[in-house]
Design a protein around this motif. Structure first.
Motif, PDB file in Angstrom:
ATOM      1  N   LEU A 179      -4.482 -17.602  13.305  1.00 55.21           N
ATOM      2  CA  LEU A 179      -4.739 -19.033  13.192  1.00 55.21           C
ATOM      3  C   LEU A 179      -3.884 -19.824  14.162  1.00 55.21           C
ATOM      4  CD1 LEU A 179      -4.967 -17.554  10.193  1.00 55.21           C
ATOM      5  CD2 LEU A 179      -5.596 -19.852   9.520  1.00 55.21           C
ATOM      6  N   GLY A 180      -4.558 -20.655  14.946  1.00 58.63           N
ATOM      7  CA  GLY A 180      -3.834 -21.487  15.906  1.00 58.63           C
ATOM      8  C   GLY A 180      -4.648 -22.734  16.230  1.00 58.63           C
ATOM      9  N   ASP A 183      -4.031  -8.105   0.607  1.00 58.86           N
ATOM     10  CA  ASP A 183      -4.356  -7.167   1.702  1.00 58.86           C
ATOM     11  C   ASP A 183      -4.862  -7.888   2.945  1.00 58.86           C
ATOM     12  OD1 ASP A 183      -5.751  -4.715  -0.617  1.00 58.86           O
ATOM     13  OD2 ASP A 183      -3.679  -5.239  -0.041  1.00 58.86           O
ATOM     14  N   THR A 184      -4.809  -9.225   2.925  1.00 63.78           N
ATOM     15  CA  THR A 184      -5.214 -10.001   4.101  1.00 63.78           C
ATOM     16  C   THR A 184      -3.962 -10.447   4.849  1.00 63.78           C
ATOM     17  OG1 THR A 184      -6.973 -10.895   2.718  1.00 63.78           O
ATOM     18  CG2 THR A 184      -6.646 -11.916   4.883  1.00 63.78           C
ATOM     19  N   CYS A 185      -3.858 -10.055   6.105  1.00 65.15           N
ATOM     20  CA  CYS A 185      -2.692 -10.443   6.916  1.00 65.15           C
ATOM     21  C   CYS A 185      -3.058 -11.688   7.719  1.00 65.15           C
ATOM     22  CB  CYS A 185      -2.296  -9.305   7.852  1.00 65.15           C
ATOM     23  SG  CYS A 185      -0.834  -9.685   8.829  1.00 65.15           S
ATOM     24  N   LEU A 186      -2.408 -12.802   7.406  1.00 62.24           N
ATOM     25  CA  LEU A 186      -2.708 -14.093   8.042  1.00 62.24           C
ATOM     26  C   LEU A 186      -1.568 -14.451   8.987  1.00 62.24           C
ATOM     27  CD1 LEU A 186      -3.506 -15.596   4.605  1.00 62.24           C
ATOM     28  CD2 LEU A 186      -5.238 -15.423   6.376  1.00 62.24           C
ATOM     29  N   THR A 187      -1.850 -14.461  10.283  1.00 60.34           N
ATOM     30  CA  THR A 187      -0.823 -14.825  11.267  1.00 60.34           C
ATOM     31  C   THR A 187      -1.023 -16.252  11.739  1.00 60.34           C
ATOM     32  OG1 THR A 187      -0.580 -12.544  12.030  1.00 60.34           O
ATOM     33  CG2 THR A 187       0.167 -14.277  13.516  1.00 60.34           C
ATOM     34  N   PHE A 188       0.021 -17.056  11.589  1.00 57.97           N
ATOM     35  CA  PHE A 188      -0.010 -18.460  12.016  1.00 57.97           C
ATOM     36  C   PHE A 188       0.785 -18.636  13.312  1.00 57.97           C
ATOM     37  CE2 PHE A 188      -1.108 -18.646   7.610  1.00 57.97           C
ATOM     38  CZ  PHE A 188      -1.897 -19.786   7.458  1.00 57.97           C
ATOM     39  N   GLY A 200       3.190 -29.741  17.850  1.00 58.07           N
ATOM     40  CA  GLY A 200       2.376 -30.956  17.694  1.00 58.07           C
ATOM     41  C   GLY A 200       1.674 -31.016  16.347  1.00 58.07           C
ATOM     42  N   GLY A 201       1.183 -29.877  15.849  1.00 56.80           N
ATOM     43  CA  GLY A 201       0.371 -29.931  14.633  1.00 56.80           C
ATOM     44  C   GLY A 201       1.059 -29.286  13.445  1.00 56.80           C
ATOM     45  N   SER A 202       2.347 -29.094  13.545  1.00 54.93           N
ATOM     46  CA  SER A 202       2.967 -28.189  12.577  1.00 54.93           C
ATOM     47  C   SER A 202       2.888 -28.647  11.133  1.00 54.93           C
ATOM     48  CB  SER A 202       4.408 -27.888  12.964  1.00 54.93           C
ATOM     49  OG  SER A 202       5.211 -28.953  12.609  1.00 54.93           O
ATOM     50  N   GLU A 203       2.999 -29.943  10.809  1.00 58.71           N
ATOM     51  CA  GLU A 203       2.978 -30.352   9.389  1.00 58.71           C
ATOM     52  C   GLU A 203       1.654 -29.923   8.750  1.00 58.71           C
ATOM     53  OE1 GLU A 203       6.547 -30.910   9.481  1.00 58.71           O
ATOM     54  OE2 GLU A 203       5.453 -31.164   7.588  1.00 58.71           O
ATOM     55  N   ALA A 204       0.565 -30.236   9.421  1.00 61.69           N
ATOM     56  CA  ALA A 204      -0.763 -29.896   8.872  1.00 61.69           C
ATOM     57  C   ALA A 204      -0.961 -28.381   8.835  1.00 61.69           C
ATOM     58  CB  ALA A 204      -1.849 -30.534   9.731  1.00 61.69           C
ATOM     59  N   GLU A 205      -0.473 -27.694   9.877  1.00 62.49           N
ATOM     60  CA  GLU A 205      -0.628 -26.226   9.929  1.00 62.49           C
ATOM     61  C   GLU A 205       0.203 -25.564   8.834  1.00 62.49           C
ATOM     62  OE1 GLU A 205      -0.921 -26.719  14.751  1.00 62.49           O
ATOM     63  OE2 GLU A 205       0.460 -25.233  13.969  1.00 62.49           O
ATOM     64  N   ASP A 244      11.433 -23.666   9.554  1.00 59.45           N
ATOM     65  CA  ASP A 244      12.194 -24.419   8.554  1.00 59.45           C
ATOM     66  C   ASP A 244      12.095 -23.682   7.215  1.00 59.45           C
ATOM     67  OD1 ASP A 244       9.599 -26.965   8.097  1.00 59.45           O
ATOM     68  OD2 ASP A 244       9.713 -24.856   7.484  1.00 59.45           O
ATOM     69  N   SER A 245      12.749 -24.229   6.201  1.00 60.12           N
ATOM     70  CA  SER A 245      12.822 -23.504   4.909  1.00 60.12           C
ATOM     71  C   SER A 245      11.422 -23.314   4.307  1.00 60.12           C
ATOM     72  CB  SER A 245      13.700 -24.302   3.942  1.00 60.12           C
ATOM     73  OG  SER A 245      13.151 -25.609   3.831  1.00 60.12           O
ATOM     74  N   GLN A 246      10.531 -24.275   4.535  1.00 61.19           N
ATOM     75  CA  GLN A 246       9.168 -24.159   3.975  1.00 61.19           C
ATOM     76  C   GLN A 246       8.446 -22.951   4.580  1.00 61.19           C
ATOM     77  OE1 GLN A 246       6.338 -27.219   5.037  1.00 61.19           O
ATOM     78  NE2 GLN A 246       5.511 -27.307   2.951  1.00 61.19           N
ATOM     79  N   VAL A 247       8.570 -22.787   5.892  1.00 61.52           N
ATOM     80  CA  VAL A 247       7.938 -21.636   6.548  1.00 61.52           C
ATOM     81  C   VAL A 247       8.595 -20.337   6.055  1.00 61.52           C
ATOM     82  CG1 VAL A 247       7.634 -20.458   8.770  1.00 61.52           C
ATOM     83  CG2 VAL A 247       7.198 -22.923   8.587  1.00 61.52           C
ATOM     84  N   ARG A 248       9.933 -20.340   6.018  1.00 64.17           N
ATOM     85  CA  ARG A 248      10.640 -19.115   5.598  1.00 64.17           C
ATOM     86  C   ARG A 248      10.241 -18.698   4.180  1.00 64.17           C
ATOM     87  NH1 ARG A 248      14.031 -17.763   9.173  1.00 64.17           N
ATOM     88  NH2 ARG A 248      15.000 -19.399  10.414  1.00 64.17           N
ATOM     89  N   SER A 249      10.215 -19.668   3.281  1.00 69.11           N
ATOM     90  CA  SER A 249       9.991 -19.295   1.865  1.00 69.11           C
ATOM     91  C   SER A 249       8.527 -18.950   1.590  1.00 69.11           C
ATOM     92  CB  SER A 249      10.434 -20.457   0.965  1.00 69.11           C
ATOM     93  OG  SER A 249       9.730 -21.624   1.342  1.00 69.11           O
ATOM     94  N   ASN A 250       7.639 -19.269   2.508  1.00 63.95           N
ATOM     95  CA  ASN A 250       6.218 -18.963   2.280  1.00 63.95           C
ATOM     96  C   ASN A 250       5.677 -17.894   3.229  1.00 63.95           C
ATOM     97  OD1 ASN A 250       5.044 -21.014   0.199  1.00 63.95           O
ATOM     98  ND2 ASN A 250       6.451 -22.200   1.508  1.00 63.95           N
ATOM     99  N   SER A 251       6.578 -17.233   3.957  1.00 64.06           N
ATOM    100  CA  SER A 251       6.116 -16.202   4.908  1.00 64.06           C
ATOM    101  C   SER A 251       6.729 -14.837   4.579  1.00 64.06           C
ATOM    102  CB  SER A 251       6.509 -16.596   6.338  1.00 64.06           C
ATOM    103  OG  SER A 251       5.979 -17.858   6.663  1.00 64.06           O
ATOM    104  N   ASP A 252       5.949 -13.781   4.831  1.00 64.41           N
ATOM    105  CA  ASP A 252       6.441 -12.420   4.606  1.00 64.41           C
ATOM    106  C   ASP A 252       7.173 -11.893   5.825  1.00 64.41           C
ATOM    107  OD1 ASP A 252       4.876 -11.532   1.941  1.00 64.41           O
ATOM    108  OD2 ASP A 252       3.640 -12.856   3.178  1.00 64.41           O
ATOM    109  N   LEU A 253       6.859 -12.477   6.988  1.00 59.66           N
ATOM    110  CA  LEU A 253       7.490 -12.075   8.242  1.00 59.66           C
ATOM    111  C   LEU A 253       7.505 -13.279   9.172  1.00 59.66           C
ATOM    112  CD1 LEU A 253       8.618  -9.632   9.851  1.00 59.66           C
ATOM    113  CD2 LEU A 253       6.280  -9.133  10.568  1.00 59.66           C
TER     114      LEU A 253
END
Ligand code: F1P
Length: 372
Positions: free
Chosen positions: A234-235, A277-282, A287-292, A314-323
């Motif tokens: 996703l980009g 089992d779905t690997c979602l890469t962001f 520019g669009g990071s809040e919405a993304e 940021d902490s939001q990305v860290r706490s909601n990401s597996d990697l």
């Protein structure tokens, strides 16, 4: 020492058993060589009278049409999006096959049109045919971009950027993709009078050199521990072309099914596939990071496995990401396009090795697609 769990022994087995394939692989060597290759390519282009001449002879062209096949088409997409943002002028991308089969859909009569035909090998039949049609039939000035030496593409275009240093032996395009993309961004920066951009690309090369080994280790252990039934990339904006290339890299090297999406588009239906089992890469833009990031959090709440690639998490990305992969460079986001694809080049490679495939010899693929 903690007793070896089943996952660990599976991890060890998959990491150990593929050592020779890993260590001696041209594909992995070429992926890991990118920071140094980018440094060399930037050096070469900065002092190249030929590159300066190409800028001088193309700078006045107002609308740019980027053309390619496979990875070179996704490069065309990323380069067109980057040029639009760098120069504020019109730029778009089409596969070479569209120039052959639906030329009228490419608006070839647009005044001030410059065509850029991208082909690592410089031999792909569709790319050569498109260059010939553009030049001879539609009288559009053509610039070739390749990594090959004395190629038919170079002979068939008005001007040509040839990045021999960045050529890949592997059938899978890795450093050729990132280096050719950087060269086209440099040309756009020159047209925009943006002298700082080359320094930012050099900073990115240095920064990536310091993180790529740890990125490779994180990817290898992540892949060893997890199995996925589907992959989504996703980009937004210029990162959408990178998402397209990432999906192709995973498919080419691991025969897994990966799909690219504009991040916010993923809510409009595709999120139906989300499970652990779905690997979602962001690919998180600035520019669009809040919405993304909101999409990232939503998909985590649906139970998806999340990989985040960003400049600084940021902490939001860290706490909601597996990697999480962070570049951590003080540069504008357009300079991050090339390095952001590296973690997924590595994921495609290690997923392929884990599945017993040989990324140096991808199933059903040849290095060049030649048509009768
Ligand atoms: C284009 C391409 C590659 C793909 C494979 C077959 O090659 O589609 O992207 O990985 O190697 O050819 P080129 O025109 O850029 O040489």
């Amino acid at each position: 020492m903690r007793p070896q769990s089943k996952a660990d022994s599976e991890e060890c087995r998959s990491m150990n058993s593929s050592n020779t394939e890993v260590r001696d692989s041209a594909t992995l060597t070429e992926i890991m060589s990118q920071p140094e290759i980018w440094r060399q390519v930037l050096q070469e282009l900065s002092f190249s009278p030929g590159f300066e001449n190409i800028w001088a002879r193309t700078n006045a062209r107002s609308t740019w049409l980027f053309v390619g096949c496979g990875t070179s088409y996704y490069l065309a997409e990323a380069a067109a999006a980057s040029r639009r943002l760098q120069t504020g002028h019109a730029a778009c991308a089409v596969p070479a096959s569209e120039i052959m089969l639906f030329p009228d859909s490419a608006l070839l009569g647009t005044p001030g049109l410059q065509a850029v035909v991208i082909s690592r090998s410089g031999e792909t039949s569709e790319a050569l045919r498109a260059a010939e049609l553009l030049r001879k039939q539609h009288k559009v000035p053509t610039l070739g971009v390749t990594c090959g030496t004395r190629t038919p593409l170079e002979a068939g275009t008005d001007l040509c950027v040839a990045l021999h240093t960045a050529n890949d032996k592997s059938p899978v395009m890795t450093r050729s993709f990132t280096s050719m993309l950087m060269s086209l961004q440099l040309l756009a920066a020159r047209s925009a009078g943006d002298a700082k951009f080359v320094d930012e690309l050099e900073k990115v090369a240095a920064r990536c050199a310091s993180v790529i080994a740890s990125w490779a280790q994180s990817v290898e252990s992540f892949v060893a521990k997890r199995n996925f039934s589907a992959y989504a990339f996703l980009g937004q904006g210029p990162f959408y072309g990178i998402a397209r290339e990432a999906a192709l890299k995973l498919t080419e090297m691991s025969c897994s099914f990966g799909q690219p999406f504009h991040s916010l588009e993923f809510r409009h239906g595709p999120k139906a596939i989300v499970t652990p089992d779905t690997c979602l890469t962001f690919f998180l833009s600035e520019g669009g990071s809040e919405a993304e990031k909101k999409v990232l959090v939503d998909m985590k709440e649906l139970g998806g496995t999340v990989v985040a690639i960003c400049n600084r998490a940021d902490s939001q990305v860290r706490s909601n990401s597996d990697l999480v992969f962070e570049l951590g460079a003080d540069v504008r986001e357009l300079a991050m396009l090339a390095p952001f694809v590296v973690p997924i080049q590595l994921m495609g490679f290690h997923t392929g090795v884990k599945k017993g495939l040989a990324p140096d010899n991808p199933r059903n693929l040849s290095r060049v697609v030649l048509l009768d």
